[in-house]
Design a protein around this motif. Structure first.
Motif, PDB file in Angstrom:
ATOM      1  N   ILE A  40       0.784  -1.323   0.125  1.00  0.00           N
ATOM      2  CA  ILE A  40       0.027   0.150   0.009  1.00  0.00           C
ATOM      3  C   ILE A  40       0.746   1.262   0.127  1.00  0.00           C
ATOM      4  N   ASN A  45      -1.588   3.295  -8.394  1.00  0.00           N
ATOM      5  CA  ASN A  45      -2.883   2.941  -8.096  1.00  0.00           C
ATOM      6  C   ASN A  45      -3.209   2.221  -9.463  1.00  0.00           C
ATOM      7  N   PRO A  51      -8.694   1.190  -3.729  1.00  0.00           N
ATOM      8  CA  PRO A  51      -8.008   1.555  -2.530  1.00  0.00           C
ATOM      9  C   PRO A  51      -8.923   0.925  -1.485  1.00  0.00           C
ATOM     10  N   ARG A 198      -1.398   5.208   2.821  1.00  0.00           N
ATOM     11  CA  ARG A 198      -1.617   4.986   1.464  1.00  0.00           C
ATOM     12  C   ARG A 198      -1.368   6.225   0.697  1.00  0.00           C
TER      13      ARG A 198
END
Length: 281
Positions: A40, A45, A51, A198
């Motif tokens: 994380i 992404n 997420p 994150r």
């Protein structure tokens, strides 16, 4: 001593008969958490791993690490010296609303803003399966889940990935302010501190163009947490009908600055190109 690099001075090698990694930290000892944390913090992404799915995995890891008896004891002791928390637990209020229940509230009211956000974003109110709370921690987590989306609105954090930092950091500053036992405050804020990593680390590594947005969201959340009453114990349901400003005042929410971070959140999630945040709004 002079030949030892400054940053290495004081390091004491430790010997052990163990054939596997072992430390004084239960978090470091957990291979699932080590792998999750590396993922994380370091990954970019992608649509294959939203997420929110990361946090679903983390909750399972946290469950395996927690000493539930110790947490219950801390809550019980805290209630003896914290009348506000004791009263909150004693009432044990739980909401049973559905999204359609909010259609009655006027636009601009807390309930009306929530209704518009839920419909425009196709969100669900209950993000985890319902279960009757059997422990004090169960109840704390249940109410935290029921109020989280409203904390976005009340604290000035939009419903996007940069906006998520605002309620995270409101909790990280507000909860310790109203709990006598720092260990208990830390225990109930584990989701917030791990979850916020994150957004901070990944932003710096892969999305530096929105780093100022990230920092600003953290600062805004901290300010609300530091200046406001114990929002996490408030019965938000009593002010759904009020205009947002009046709802904040009634709940003792102070220091809010509303900032639209939709474009930055979309870029961070790789749903929009970099050019979208470079162009004037």
């Amino acid at each position: 001593m002079a030949e030892i690099p400054y940053l290495l001075r004081g390091v004491m090698p430790v010997s052990t008969d163990s054939s596997v990694l072992i430390s004084s930290s239960k978090y470091l000892n957990n291979p699932r958490l080590r792998e999750w944390l590396a993922m994380i913090c370091l990954r970019k992404n992608g649509a294959d791993m939203p997420p929110q799915a990361e946090m679903h995995e983390f909750i399972g890891i946290l469950d395996s690490l927690r000493d539930y008896d110790a947490v219950e004891q801390m809550f019980t002791q805290e209630r003896k010296v914290n009348p506000e928390l004791d009263a909150w637990f004693s009432e044990g209020f739980v909401s049973t609303y559905t999204i359609d229940d909010f259609s009655q509230y006027a636009p601009g009211s807390l309930g009306g803003i929530f209704y518009e956000q839920m419909h425009s974003g196709n969100y669900e109110i209950q993000i985890t399966p319902w279960r009757e709370p059997k422990t004090q921690l169960d109840y704390y987590n249940l109410r935290s889940g029921q109020t989280h989306d409203f904390e976005h609105i009340l604290c000035g954090g939009g419903f996007n990935f940069m906006g998520e930092l605002v309620p995270y950091w409101y909790r990280l500053t507000n909860v310790p302010k109203f709990m006598k036992n720092p260990k208990l405050a830390a225990e109930v804020n584990l989701i917030q501190i791990f979850g916020s990593l994150r957004y901070t680390v990944r932003t710096m590594l892969h999305y530096p163009h929105v780093w100022p947005t990230c920092v600003n969201a953290i600062q805004r959340g901290m300010r609300v947490g530091q200046e406001s009453d114990a929002l996490f114990m408030k019965k938000l349901e009593t002010v759904f009908h009020l205009p947002l400003g009046e709802a904040r005042e009634a709940l003792g929410v102070r220091g809010v600055v509303d900032v639209n971070t939709d474009r930055e959140g979309a870029y961070w999630a790789e749903r929009a190109p970099l050019q979208s945040i470079l162009e004037p709004a």
